[in-house]
Design an enzyme around this catalytic site. Sequence first.
Site, mmCIF file in Angstrom:
data_model
loop_
_atom_site.group_PDB
_atom_site.id
_atom_site.type_symbol
_atom_site.label_atom_id
_atom_site.label_comp_id
_atom_site.label_asym_id
_atom_site.label_seq_id
_atom_site.Cartn_x
_atom_site.Cartn_y
_atom_site.Cartn_z
ATOM 1 C CE1 TYR A 136 5.350 -0.023 -8.142
ATOM 2 C CE2 TYR A 136 3.548 1.435 -8.748
ATOM 3 C CZ TYR A 136 4.883 1.242 -8.443
ATOM 4 O OH TYR A 136 5.745 2.295 -8.425
ATOM 5 N N GLY A 137 0.526 -2.354 -5.146
ATOM 6 C CA GLY A 137 -0.397 -1.606 -4.298
ATOM 7 C C GLY A 137 0.374 -0.925 -3.191
ATOM 8 N NE ARG A 193 -4.312 -8.234 -12.203
ATOM 9 C CZ ARG A 193 -5.311 -7.886 -11.410
ATOM 10 N NH1 ARG A 193 -6.441 -8.536 -11.436
ATOM 11 N NH2 ARG A 193 -5.188 -6.844 -10.608
ATOM 12 C CG ASP A 206 -2.618 -11.752 2.470
ATOM 13 O OD1 ASP A 206 -1.399 -11.893 2.306
ATOM 14 O OD2 ASP A 206 -3.105 -10.884 3.216
ATOM 15 C CB VAL A 217 -4.733 -12.448 -5.597
ATOM 16 C CG1 VAL A 217 -4.213 -12.550 -7.004
ATOM 17 C CG2 VAL A 217 -6.042 -11.680 -5.566
ATOM 18 C CG HIS A 245 0.212 -11.504 6.134
ATOM 19 N ND1 HIS A 245 0.442 -11.750 7.477
ATOM 20 C CD2 HIS A 245 -1.092 -11.814 5.924
ATOM 21 C CE1 HIS A 245 -0.685 -12.186 8.037
ATOM 22 N NE2 HIS A 245 -1.625 -12.239 7.118
ATOM 23 C CD GLU A 295 -4.902 -8.091 9.936
ATOM 24 O OE1 GLU A 295 -3.975 -7.338 9.593
ATOM 25 O OE2 GLU A 295 -5.276 -9.054 9.238
ATOM 26 C CB SER A 324 -6.116 16.139 33.154
ATOM 27 O OG SER A 324 -7.195 15.221 33.008
HETATM 28 P P1 NAD Z 1 -2.889 -3.927 -2.209
HETATM 29 O O1 NAD Z 1 -4.309 -4.382 -2.200
HETATM 30 O O2 NAD Z 1 -2.580 -2.538 -1.812
HETATM 31 O O3 NAD Z 1 -2.257 -4.136 -3.666
HETATM 32 C C1 NAD Z 1 -2.403 -5.312 -4.386
HETATM 33 C C2 NAD Z 1 -1.739 -5.220 -5.740
HETATM 34 O O4 NAD Z 1 -1.860 -6.485 -6.392
HETATM 35 C C3 NAD Z 1 -2.347 -4.200 -6.698
HETATM 36 O O5 NAD Z 1 -1.303 -3.614 -7.435
HETATM 37 C C4 NAD Z 1 -3.203 -5.073 -7.610
HETATM 38 O O6 NAD Z 1 -3.402 -4.464 -8.860
HETATM 39 C C5 NAD Z 1 -2.339 -6.303 -7.707
HETATM 40 N N1 NAD Z 1 -3.046 -7.520 -8.111
HETATM 41 C C6 NAD Z 1 -4.265 -7.934 -7.712
HETATM 42 N N2 NAD Z 1 -4.573 -9.110 -8.305
HETATM 43 C C7 NAD Z 1 -3.496 -9.448 -9.080
HETATM 44 C C8 NAD Z 1 -3.179 -10.542 -9.929
HETATM 45 N N3 NAD Z 1 -4.059 -11.537 -10.106
HETATM 46 N N4 NAD Z 1 -1.984 -10.559 -10.557
HETATM 47 C C9 NAD Z 1 -1.081 -9.556 -10.391
HETATM 48 N N5 NAD Z 1 -1.332 -8.491 -9.588
HETATM 49 C C10 NAD Z 1 -2.507 -8.440 -8.946
HETATM 50 O O7 NAD Z 1 -2.076 -4.990 -1.319
HETATM 51 P P2 NAD Z 1 -1.174 -4.690 -0.021
HETATM 52 O O8 NAD Z 1 -2.041 -4.132 1.058
HETATM 53 O O9 NAD Z 1 0.069 -3.969 -0.439
HETATM 54 O O10 NAD Z 1 -0.826 -6.181 0.425
HETATM 55 C C11 NAD Z 1 0.162 -6.945 -0.250
HETATM 56 C C12 NAD Z 1 0.763 -7.921 0.747
HETATM 57 O O11 NAD Z 1 1.438 -7.201 1.772
HETATM 58 C C13 NAD Z 1 -0.255 -8.809 1.445
HETATM 59 O O12 NAD Z 1 0.327 -10.072 1.649
HETATM 60 C C14 NAD Z 1 -0.461 -8.105 2.782
HETATM 61 O O13 NAD Z 1 -0.907 -8.970 3.798
HETATM 62 C C15 NAD Z 1 0.951 -7.613 3.043
HETATM 63 N N6 NAD Z 1 1.078 -6.487 3.974
HETATM 64 C C16 NAD Z 1 0.331 -5.358 3.789
HETATM 65 C C17 NAD Z 1 0.482 -4.265 4.652
HETATM 66 C C18 NAD Z 1 -0.294 -2.991 4.420
HETATM 67 O O14 NAD Z 1 -0.110 -2.064 5.191
HETATM 68 N N7 NAD Z 1 -1.146 -2.847 3.419
HETATM 69 C C19 NAD Z 1 1.400 -4.338 5.707
HETATM 70 C C20 NAD Z 1 2.199 -5.494 5.848
HETATM 71 C C21 NAD Z 1 2.021 -6.561 4.968
#
Ligand code: NAD
Length: 328
Positions: free
Chosen positions: A24-25, A47, A82, A84, A106, A193, A250
């Site tokens: 939930y990030g 968790r 990724d 994790v 991703h 990136e 310009s």
């Molecule tokens: P984030 O770091 O913002 O959030 C990660 C979430 O995972 C948090 O809620 C964290 O508490 C939770 N977490 C961490 N360890 C955990 C565990 N062991 N068990 C359960 N939950 C756990 O991540 P994000 O940037 O949203 O990235 C998530 C995916 O989306 C990745 O695969 C990333 O490559 C992809 N992605 C991200 C973006 C971006 O703009 N951030 C864009 C496109 C794709």
Amino acid sequence: MQMYSESDVDTSRLSGKKVTILGYGSQGRAHALNLKDSGFDVVVGLRPDGPSWAQATADGLNVQAPNDAVKDAAIVMFLTPDMVQKSLYASVIDDIPDGAMLMFAHGFAIHYKQIEPRADLDVALIAPKGPGGLVRRQYEEGHGVPCLVAVNQDSTGDALQVALAYAAGIGGARAGVIETTFAEETETDLFGEQAVLCGGATELIVAGFETLVEAGYQPEVAYYEVMHELKLIVDLLHEGGLRKMHKFISDTAAWGDMITGPRVVNEETRATMKQVLTDIQDGTFAERWIAENEAGMPEFKRMMQADLDHPIERVGSELRGRMDWLEE
Ligand code: NAD
Ligand code: MG
């Protein structure tokens, strides 16, 4: 190129089916809230002692521990970092029902074989081309962020249609969903990136700042020139490409752009870009990043601290503090 729109999607394929969001990030929050507002049955897996549990609950979502959250799920979307995903997959796989779909935003974990999915599962990717905050905001305003879709394993024969229904649920089909492969999404995303968006752009900014400051110019003036004003240019490019930028800058700026750009990003830079791409394609980059994680991220932490301690950060935070119209 194959692009899907809302009219190509049958969202009823997900009605009455449980969609589980792990994490939930940035992306997790946006996907979970958008899917819920689109009428889907959403459960968030976190968790119990983790940092996001309280927020997801406060946002009105059904939150459960990952093993409970994946039970009876039709879709399990991995939105944790990724690095994790491998261990999380191993810990929930026995609770994921036969014939369910694993989803990713991703392709890293699948493409580099961190996860080798059970044969009965479908495996698909919906990758929004923008950060989570934008995915949520555009949805709330009735728009959507464009997405990529890919299918890596199609046991049910229905993977593409189900993935597209998910893309529609987060608003992506409003802007268009382009079909790709896990390999193409992963390799182009990493290259973008590294070489252009984050690595390339920040290194260019910092090098420009250091060049001006070492030549005796005031750091504040250098900051405005190489960091602050970048947004103006990026906005023009984002809205209307090279043409719109050229229309608004310009003639002097355009002339300088055209004769000097290739001196900075030159044949050597292009050869380096090719090498960067090769490292991504042959797994060299992935191997190093995985090893860095296993070692507790010492290099990551050291280089991150160096970025945060750079003089451009001191000057920048002071100057931004005076521009109260800037968003945080
Ligand atoms: P984030 O770091 O913002 O959030 C990660 C979430 O995972 C948090 O809620 C964290 O508490 C939770 N977490 C961490 N360890 C955990 C565990 N062991 N068990 C359960 N939950 C756990 O991540 P994000 O940037 O949203 O990235 C998530 C995916 O989306 C990745 O695969 C990333 O490559 C992809 N992605 C991200 C973006 C971006 O703009 N951030 C864009 C496109 C794709
Ligand atoms: Mg950098």
